[in-house]
Scaffold this motif. Structure first.
Motif, PDB file in Angstrom:
ATOM      1  N   LEU A 133      -1.164  -1.269 -47.201  1.00 31.20           N
ATOM      2  CA  LEU A 133      -1.311   0.256 -47.071  1.00 31.20           C
ATOM      3  C   LEU A 133      -1.657   0.818 -45.684  1.00 31.20           C
ATOM      4  O   LEU A 133      -0.990   1.221 -44.730  1.00 31.20           O
ATOM      5  CB  LEU A 133      -1.501   0.931 -48.076  1.00 31.20           C
ATOM      6  CG  LEU A 133      -0.104   1.538 -49.514  1.00 31.20           C
ATOM      7  CD1 LEU A 133      -0.808   2.677 -49.674  1.00 31.20           C
ATOM      8  CD2 LEU A 133       1.050   1.343 -48.941  1.00 31.20           C
ATOM      9  N   ALA A 134      -2.943   0.059 -45.376  1.00 36.87           N
ATOM     10  CA  ALA A 134      -3.492  -0.206 -44.127  1.00 36.87           C
ATOM     11  C   ALA A 134      -2.429  -0.242 -42.947  1.00 36.87           C
ATOM     12  O   ALA A 134      -3.232   0.306 -42.296  1.00 36.87           O
ATOM     13  CB  ALA A 134      -4.656  -1.089 -44.503  1.00 36.87           C
ATOM     14  N   PRO A 135      -1.750  -1.353 -42.679  1.00 38.43           N
ATOM     15  CA  PRO A 135      -0.528  -1.653 -41.795  1.00 38.43           C
ATOM     16  C   PRO A 135       0.293  -0.449 -41.154  1.00 38.43           C
ATOM     17  O   PRO A 135       0.133   0.050 -39.748  1.00 38.43           O
ATOM     18  CB  PRO A 135       0.106  -2.724 -41.905  1.00 38.43           C
ATOM     19  CG  PRO A 135      -0.211  -3.021 -42.831  1.00 38.43           C
ATOM     20  CD  PRO A 135      -1.261  -2.417 -43.682  1.00 38.43           C
ATOM     21  N   ILE A 136      -0.026   0.699 -42.513  1.00 41.04           N
ATOM     22  CA  ILE A 136       1.051   1.703 -42.521  1.00 41.04           C
ATOM     23  C   ILE A 136       0.489   3.246 -42.174  1.00 41.04           C
ATOM     24  O   ILE A 136       0.581   3.801 -41.023  1.00 41.04           O
ATOM     25  CB  ILE A 136       1.944   1.929 -43.506  1.00 41.04           C
ATOM     26  CG1 ILE A 136       2.813   0.647 -43.250  1.00 41.04           C
ATOM     27  CG2 ILE A 136       2.503   3.239 -43.647  1.00 41.04           C
ATOM     28  CD1 ILE A 136       2.962   0.527 -44.890  1.00 41.04           C
ATOM     29  N   ILE A 137      -0.489   3.437 -42.740  1.00 41.21           N
ATOM     30  CA  ILE A 137      -1.495   4.199 -42.540  1.00 41.21           C
ATOM     31  C   ILE A 137      -2.690   4.293 -42.131  1.00 41.21           C
ATOM     32  O   ILE A 137      -3.624   5.187 -42.419  1.00 41.21           O
ATOM     33  CB  ILE A 137      -1.472   5.547 -43.858  1.00 41.21           C
ATOM     34  CG1 ILE A 137      -1.921   5.099 -45.202  1.00 41.21           C
ATOM     35  CG2 ILE A 137       0.622   5.963 -44.315  1.00 41.21           C
ATOM     36  CD1 ILE A 137      -1.978   5.516 -46.479  1.00 41.21           C
ATOM     37  N   GLY A 138      -3.153   3.238 -41.694  1.00 42.70           N
ATOM     38  CA  GLY A 138      -4.807   2.718 -41.692  1.00 42.70           C
ATOM     39  C   GLY A 138      -5.701   2.878 -42.644  1.00 42.70           C
ATOM     40  O   GLY A 138      -5.326   2.867 -43.615  1.00 42.70           O
ATOM     41  N   ALA A 139      -6.346   1.918 -42.670  1.00 38.35           N
ATOM     42  CA  ALA A 139      -7.657   1.549 -43.950  1.00 38.35           C
ATOM     43  C   ALA A 139      -8.453   2.430 -44.573  1.00 38.35           C
ATOM     44  O   ALA A 139      -8.366   2.990 -45.507  1.00 38.35           O
ATOM     45  CB  ALA A 139      -8.521   0.269 -43.310  1.00 38.35           C
ATOM     46  N   SER A 195      -1.374  10.583 -39.409  1.00 39.98           N
ATOM     47  CA  SER A 195      -0.619  11.806 -38.824  1.00 39.98           C
ATOM     48  C   SER A 195      -0.934  10.995 -37.266  1.00 39.98           C
ATOM     49  O   SER A 195      -0.004  10.518 -36.014  1.00 39.98           O
ATOM     50  CB  SER A 195       0.114  12.725 -38.556  1.00 39.98           C
ATOM     51  OG  SER A 195      -1.371  13.802 -38.354  1.00 39.98           O
ATOM     52  N   GLU A 196      -2.516  11.173 -36.372  1.00 39.58           N
ATOM     53  CA  GLU A 196      -2.633  11.031 -35.461  1.00 39.58           C
ATOM     54  C   GLU A 196      -2.826   9.791 -34.878  1.00 39.58           C
ATOM     55  O   GLU A 196      -3.024   9.391 -33.946  1.00 39.58           O
ATOM     56  CB  GLU A 196      -4.070  11.292 -35.288  1.00 39.58           C
ATOM     57  CG  GLU A 196      -3.571  13.496 -35.109  1.00 39.58           C
ATOM     58  CD  GLU A 196      -4.888  14.413 -35.289  1.00 39.58           C
ATOM     59  OE1 GLU A 196      -6.184  13.664 -34.646  1.00 39.58           O
ATOM     60  OE2 GLU A 196      -5.277  15.649 -35.574  1.00 39.58           O
ATOM     61  N   THR A 197      -3.187   8.820 -36.358  1.00 35.93           N
ATOM     62  CA  THR A 197      -3.030   7.581 -35.253  1.00 35.93           C
ATOM     63  C   THR A 197      -1.761   6.797 -35.986  1.00 35.93           C
ATOM     64  O   THR A 197      -2.394   5.784 -35.182  1.00 35.93           O
ATOM     65  CB  THR A 197      -4.091   7.122 -36.445  1.00 35.93           C
ATOM     66  OG1 THR A 197      -4.428   7.468 -37.701  1.00 35.93           O
ATOM     67  CG2 THR A 197      -5.902   7.817 -36.117  1.00 35.93           C
ATOM     68  N   MET A 198      -1.309   6.974 -36.450  1.00 35.86           N
ATOM     69  CA  MET A 198      -0.119   6.175 -37.235  1.00 35.86           C
ATOM     70  C   MET A 198       1.122   6.178 -36.272  1.00 35.86           C
ATOM     71  O   MET A 198       1.066   7.113 -35.382  1.00 35.86           O
ATOM     72  CB  MET A 198       0.954   7.455 -37.842  1.00 35.86           C
ATOM     73  CG  MET A 198       0.613   6.552 -39.248  1.00 35.86           C
ATOM     74  SD  MET A 198       1.863   7.714 -40.590  1.00 35.86           S
ATOM     75  CE  MET A 198       0.744   8.325 -41.262  1.00 35.86           C
ATOM     76  N   ASN A 199       1.754   5.248 -35.891  1.00 36.82           N
ATOM     77  CA  ASN A 199       2.912   4.891 -34.781  1.00 36.82           C
ATOM     78  C   ASN A 199       3.814   5.996 -35.096  1.00 36.82           C
ATOM     79  O   ASN A 199       4.343   6.155 -36.342  1.00 36.82           O
ATOM     80  CB  ASN A 199       3.638   3.435 -35.122  1.00 36.82           C
ATOM     81  CG  ASN A 199       4.728   3.039 -34.411  1.00 36.82           C
ATOM     82  OD1 ASN A 199       5.206   3.875 -34.875  1.00 36.82           O
ATOM     83  ND2 ASN A 199       5.050   2.517 -33.477  1.00 36.82           N
ATOM     84  N   LEU A 200       3.934   6.514 -34.234  1.00 34.98           N
ATOM     85  CA  LEU A 200       5.487   7.324 -34.076  1.00 34.98           C
ATOM     86  C   LEU A 200       6.627   6.731 -34.424  1.00 34.98           C
ATOM     87  O   LEU A 200       6.899   8.466 -35.807  1.00 34.98           O
ATOM     88  CB  LEU A 200       6.039   8.147 -32.722  1.00 34.98           C
ATOM     89  CG  LEU A 200       6.542   9.561 -32.741  1.00 34.98           C
ATOM     90  CD1 LEU A 200       5.843  10.855 -32.925  1.00 34.98           C
ATOM     91  CD2 LEU A 200       6.926  10.120 -31.308  1.00 34.98           C
TER      92      LEU A 200
END
Length: 128
Positions: free
Chosen positions: A42-48, A107-112
């Motif tokens: 999940l880290a690549p999607i939502i961050g570690a 959401s603030e750090t995720m790819n749009l």
């Protein structure tokens, strides 16, 4: 073998060693194979950080339940990986709330495009 299938096999191995889910033994062992793999998926999607928090909160919510409920970790991971199957994977309203909260927090750090895809998937399940 798909990554989610591998994760389910890790969860099955973890379940064999548990009588009931004890967050002190599962959640706090962030170096356990189940925790590491959840974060790796999940880290690549939502961050570690969001992945680790989601794992911790989910395992804490499962405290005292039978090991079979650890499959929820796999179902949640499947949702974020885009392979969630509503007919065979069961999540309750608390799980969906946790997913919504995680998406909002990350959401603030995720790819749009990723954020949009997750929101669309959440909407299509009727849990937005």
């Amino acid at each position: 073998m798909q990554p989610i299938d591998h994760y389910f096999s890790i969860l099955a191995g973890t379940e064999r060693s548990l009588v009931t889910i004890d967050p002190q033994n599962v959640r706090l062992q962030s170096n356990s194979q189940a925790a590491r793999e959840f974060s790796r998926l999940l880290a690549p999607i939502i961050g570690a950080e969001a992945a680790e928090t989601l794992y911790s909160r989910t395992v804490t919510a499962l405290a005292g339940q039978t090991p079979g409920t650890l499959a929820k970790l796999g179902y949640i991971a499947a949702f974020f990986l885009g392979v969630y199957e509503e007919n065979t994977m069961t999540l309750d309203e608390q799980d969906w709330q946790e997913i919504r909260d995680t998406i909002e927090d990350a959401s603030e750090t995720m790819n749009l495009d990723t954020l949009t895809g997750l929101m669309d998937a959440l909407l299509s399940t009727g849990h937005f």
